[in-house]
Motif scaffolding. Structure first.
Motif, PDB file in Angstrom:
ATOM      1  N   LYS A  34       0.795  -1.067   0.106  1.00 21.72           N
ATOM      2  CA  LYS A  34       0.036  -0.175   0.083  1.00 21.72           C
ATOM      3  C   LYS A  34       0.835   1.134   0.063  1.00 21.72           C
ATOM      4  CE  LYS A  34      -3.805  -2.321   2.064  1.00 21.72           C
ATOM      5  NZ  LYS A  34      -4.996  -2.108   2.886  1.00 21.72           N
ATOM      6  N   CYS A  35       2.172   1.096   0.074  1.00 20.73           N
ATOM      7  CA  CYS A  35       3.080   2.205   0.066  1.00 20.73           C
ATOM      8  C   CYS A  35       3.248   2.779  -1.323  1.00 20.73           C
ATOM      9  CB  CYS A  35       4.319   1.882   0.596  1.00 20.73           C
ATOM     10  SG  CYS A  35       5.515   3.193   0.691  1.00 20.73           S
ATOM     11  N   GLU A  36       3.219   4.230  -1.588  1.00 23.58           N
ATOM     12  CA  GLU A  36       3.278   5.090  -2.703  1.00 23.58           C
ATOM     13  C   GLU A  36       4.775   4.564  -3.322  1.00 23.58           C
ATOM     14  OE1 GLU A  36       4.274   9.186  -1.443  1.00 23.58           O
ATOM     15  OE2 GLU A  36       2.167   8.854  -1.455  1.00 23.58           O
ATOM     16  N   LYS A  37       5.778   4.241  -2.372  1.00 24.80           N
ATOM     17  CA  LYS A  37       7.258   4.140  -3.111  1.00 24.80           C
ATOM     18  C   LYS A  37       7.883   2.642  -3.057  1.00 24.80           C
ATOM     19  CE  LYS A  37       8.432   8.169  -0.315  1.00 24.80           C
ATOM     20  NZ  LYS A  37       9.459   8.618   0.607  1.00 24.80           N
ATOM     21  N   LEU A  38       6.705   1.940  -3.147  1.00 25.05           N
ATOM     22  CA  LEU A  38       6.638   0.341  -3.414  1.00 25.05           C
ATOM     23  C   LEU A  38       7.936  -0.023  -4.184  1.00 25.05           C
ATOM     24  CD1 LEU A  38       5.654  -2.478  -2.583  1.00 25.05           C
ATOM     25  CD2 LEU A  38       4.134  -2.303  -4.831  1.00 25.05           C
ATOM     26  N   LEU A  39       7.876   0.361  -5.512  1.00 23.14           N
ATOM     27  CA  LEU A  39       8.796  -0.064  -6.637  1.00 23.14           C
ATOM     28  C   LEU A  39      10.082   0.457  -6.595  1.00 23.14           C
ATOM     29  CD1 LEU A  39       6.383  -0.412  -9.511  1.00 23.14           C
ATOM     30  CD2 LEU A  39       7.135  -2.277  -7.876  1.00 23.14           C
ATOM     31  N   GLU A  40      10.294   1.630  -5.607  1.00 28.67           N
ATOM     32  CA  GLU A  40      11.531   2.433  -5.729  1.00 28.67           C
ATOM     33  C   GLU A  40      11.963   2.409  -4.418  1.00 28.67           C
ATOM     34  OE1 GLU A  40       9.741   6.763  -5.458  1.00 28.67           O
ATOM     35  OE2 GLU A  40       9.500   5.756  -7.287  1.00 28.67           O
ATOM     36  N   CYS A  41      11.737   1.632  -3.311  1.00 26.53           N
ATOM     37  CA  CYS A  41      12.100   1.457  -2.174  1.00 26.53           C
ATOM     38  C   CYS A  41      13.331   0.652  -1.942  1.00 26.53           C
ATOM     39  CB  CYS A  41      11.047   1.015  -1.480  1.00 26.53           C
ATOM     40  SG  CYS A  41      11.465   0.977   0.347  1.00 26.53           S
ATOM     41  N   GLU A  42      14.578   1.397  -1.566  1.00 24.32           N
ATOM     42  CA  GLU A  42      15.792   0.667  -1.195  1.00 24.32           C
ATOM     43  C   GLU A  42      15.684  -0.187  -0.203  1.00 24.32           C
ATOM     44  OE1 GLU A  42      19.222   3.057  -1.345  1.00 24.32           O
ATOM     45  OE2 GLU A  42      18.263   4.474  -3.261  1.00 24.32           O
ATOM     46  N   LEU A  43      14.753   0.048   0.936  1.00 27.21           N
ATOM     47  CA  LEU A  43      14.910  -0.755   2.135  1.00 27.21           C
ATOM     48  C   LEU A  43      14.109  -1.898   1.733  1.00 27.21           C
ATOM     49  CD1 LEU A  43      15.297  -1.142   5.229  1.00 27.21           C
ATOM     50  CD2 LEU A  43      12.992   0.376   5.451  1.00 27.21           C
ATOM     51  N   ARG A  44      13.087  -2.099   0.887  1.00 23.55           N
ATOM     52  CA  ARG A  44      12.547  -3.184   0.482  1.00 23.55           C
ATOM     53  C   ARG A  44      13.298  -4.041  -0.296  1.00 23.55           C
ATOM     54  NH1 ARG A  44       8.719  -4.871  -3.482  1.00 23.55           N
ATOM     55  NH2 ARG A  44       7.204  -6.428  -2.787  1.00 23.55           N
ATOM     56  N   ASP A  45      13.842  -3.307  -1.352  1.00 20.69           N
ATOM     57  CA  ASP A  45      14.835  -4.208  -2.288  1.00 20.69           C
ATOM     58  C   ASP A  45      15.907  -4.821  -1.392  1.00 20.69           C
ATOM     59  OD1 ASP A  45      13.294  -3.265  -4.334  1.00 20.69           O
ATOM     60  OD2 ASP A  45      14.945  -1.810  -4.961  1.00 20.69           O
ATOM     61  N   SER A  46      16.539  -4.212  -0.157  1.00 20.84           N
ATOM     62  CA  SER A  46      17.618  -4.872   0.449  1.00 20.84           C
ATOM     63  C   SER A  46      16.774  -5.933   1.321  1.00 20.84           C
ATOM     64  CB  SER A  46      18.221  -3.962   1.353  1.00 20.84           C
ATOM     65  OG  SER A  46      17.360  -3.289   2.308  1.00 20.84           O
ATOM     66  N   TYR A  47      15.694  -5.981   1.738  1.00 21.11           N
ATOM     67  CA  TYR A  47      15.037  -7.241   2.345  1.00 21.11           C
ATOM     68  C   TYR A  47      14.776  -8.216   1.498  1.00 21.11           C
ATOM     69  CZ  TYR A  47      11.295  -9.891   4.327  1.00 21.11           C
ATOM     70  OH  TYR A  47      10.482 -10.929   4.936  1.00 21.11           O
ATOM     71  N   ILE A  48      14.283  -7.719   0.257  1.00 18.22           N
ATOM     72  CA  ILE A  48      14.156  -8.909  -0.846  1.00 18.22           C
ATOM     73  C   ILE A  48      15.359  -9.685  -1.204  1.00 18.22           C
ATOM     74  CG2 ILE A  48      13.355  -9.407  -3.308  1.00 18.22           C
ATOM     75  CD1 ILE A  48      11.321  -7.390  -2.808  1.00 18.22           C
ATOM     76  N   LYS A  49      16.432  -8.928  -1.170  1.00 13.46           N
ATOM     77  CA  LYS A  49      17.828  -9.388  -1.512  1.00 13.46           C
ATOM     78  C   LYS A  49      18.254 -10.534  -0.354  1.00 13.46           C
ATOM     79  CE  LYS A  49      22.627  -8.456  -2.581  1.00 13.46           C
ATOM     80  NZ  LYS A  49      23.082  -9.542  -1.987  1.00 13.46           N
ATOM     81  N   ALA A  50      18.024  -9.982   0.948  1.00 19.63           N
ATOM     82  CA  ALA A  50      18.242 -10.825   2.187  1.00 19.63           C
ATOM     83  C   ALA A  50      17.585 -12.096   2.090  1.00 19.63           C
ATOM     84  CB  ALA A  50      17.921 -10.142   3.320  1.00 19.63           C
ATOM     85  N   VAL A  51      16.190 -12.071   1.522  1.00 19.35           N
ATOM     86  CA  VAL A  51      15.458 -13.135   1.501  1.00 19.35           C
ATOM     87  C   VAL A  51      16.079 -14.302   0.404  1.00 19.35           C
ATOM     88  CG1 VAL A  51      13.265 -14.212   0.750  1.00 19.35           C
ATOM     89  CG2 VAL A  51      13.043 -12.164   2.079  1.00 19.35           C
ATOM     90  N   TYR A  52      16.297 -13.909  -0.537  1.00 19.97           N
ATOM     91  CA  TYR A  52      17.055 -14.673  -1.567  1.00 19.97           C
ATOM     92  C   TYR A  52      18.108 -15.044  -1.121  1.00 19.97           C
ATOM     93  CZ  TYR A  52      13.362 -12.961  -5.112  1.00 19.97           C
ATOM     94  OH  TYR A  52      12.353 -12.828  -5.845  1.00 19.97           O
ATOM     95  N   ASP A  53      19.186 -14.342  -0.520  1.00 21.71           N
ATOM     96  CA  ASP A  53      20.352 -14.663  -0.058  1.00 21.71           C
ATOM     97  C   ASP A  53      20.558 -15.771   1.027  1.00 21.71           C
ATOM     98  OD1 ASP A  53      21.743 -13.020  -1.525  1.00 21.71           O
ATOM     99  OD2 ASP A  53      22.400 -11.578  -0.186  1.00 21.71           O
ATOM    100  N   SER A  54      19.242 -15.709   1.797  1.00 15.95           N
ATOM    101  CA  SER A  54      18.888 -16.575   2.876  1.00 15.95           C
ATOM    102  C   SER A  54      18.654 -18.030   2.400  1.00 15.95           C
ATOM    103  CB  SER A  54      17.868 -16.195   3.995  1.00 15.95           C
ATOM    104  OG  SER A  54      16.620 -16.322   3.512  1.00 15.95           O
ATOM    105  N   MET A  55      17.851 -17.838   1.149  1.00 16.78           N
ATOM    106  CA  MET A  55      17.458 -19.381   0.409  1.00 16.78           C
ATOM    107  C   MET A  55      18.355 -20.009  -0.104  1.00 16.78           C
ATOM    108  SD  MET A  55      13.873 -17.708  -0.724  1.00 16.78           S
ATOM    109  CE  MET A  55      13.182 -19.215  -1.717  1.00 16.78           C
ATOM    110  N   SER A  56      19.282 -19.027  -0.927  1.00 13.68           N
ATOM    111  CA  SER A  56      20.586 -19.678  -1.392  1.00 13.68           C
ATOM    112  C   SER A  56      21.795 -19.771  -0.569  1.00 13.68           C
ATOM    113  CB  SER A  56      20.881 -18.826  -2.826  1.00 13.68           C
ATOM    114  OG  SER A  56      21.442 -17.776  -2.236  1.00 13.68           O
ATOM    115  N   LYS A  57      21.476 -19.212   0.510  1.00 11.94           N
ATOM    116  CA  LYS A  57      22.956 -19.040   1.485  1.00 11.94           C
ATOM    117  C   LYS A  57      24.162 -18.502   0.883  1.00 11.94           C
ATOM    118  CE  LYS A  57      20.350 -21.413   4.196  1.00 11.94           C
ATOM    119  NZ  LYS A  57      19.394 -20.583   4.756  1.00 11.94           N
TER     120      LYS A  57
END
Length: 66
Positions: A35-58
């Motif tokens: 619901k955030c207007e900055k959804l697609l340009e949010c560096e914080l969210r992008d870093s969280y998504i990267k952490a999710v992928y990194d945790s999955m691939s170790k």
């Protein structure tokens, strides 16, 4: 370095990013980034998504193809 310490490293990073993301949502009175207007340009969210992928691939790289 044991496998357990690597798992811990990635899980710790993921928990930290998740906490940062949840704090941002709380500050903006949101329950979801969707619901955030900055959804697609949010560096914080992008870093969280990267952490999710990194945790999955170790951290072994590769990618997740959709």
């Amino acid at each position: 370095m044991s496998t357990e310490s690597v798992l811990d490293e990635w899980q710790i990073a993921l928990k930290q990013k998740k906490a940062e993301l949840e704090m941002c949502q709380k500050e903006h009175h949101l329950k979801s980034c969707m619901k955030c207007e900055k959804l697609l340009e949010c560096e914080l969210r992008d870093s969280y998504i990267k952490a999710v992928y990194d945790s999955m691939s170790k951290g072994q790289g590769g990618g997740f193809e959709f």
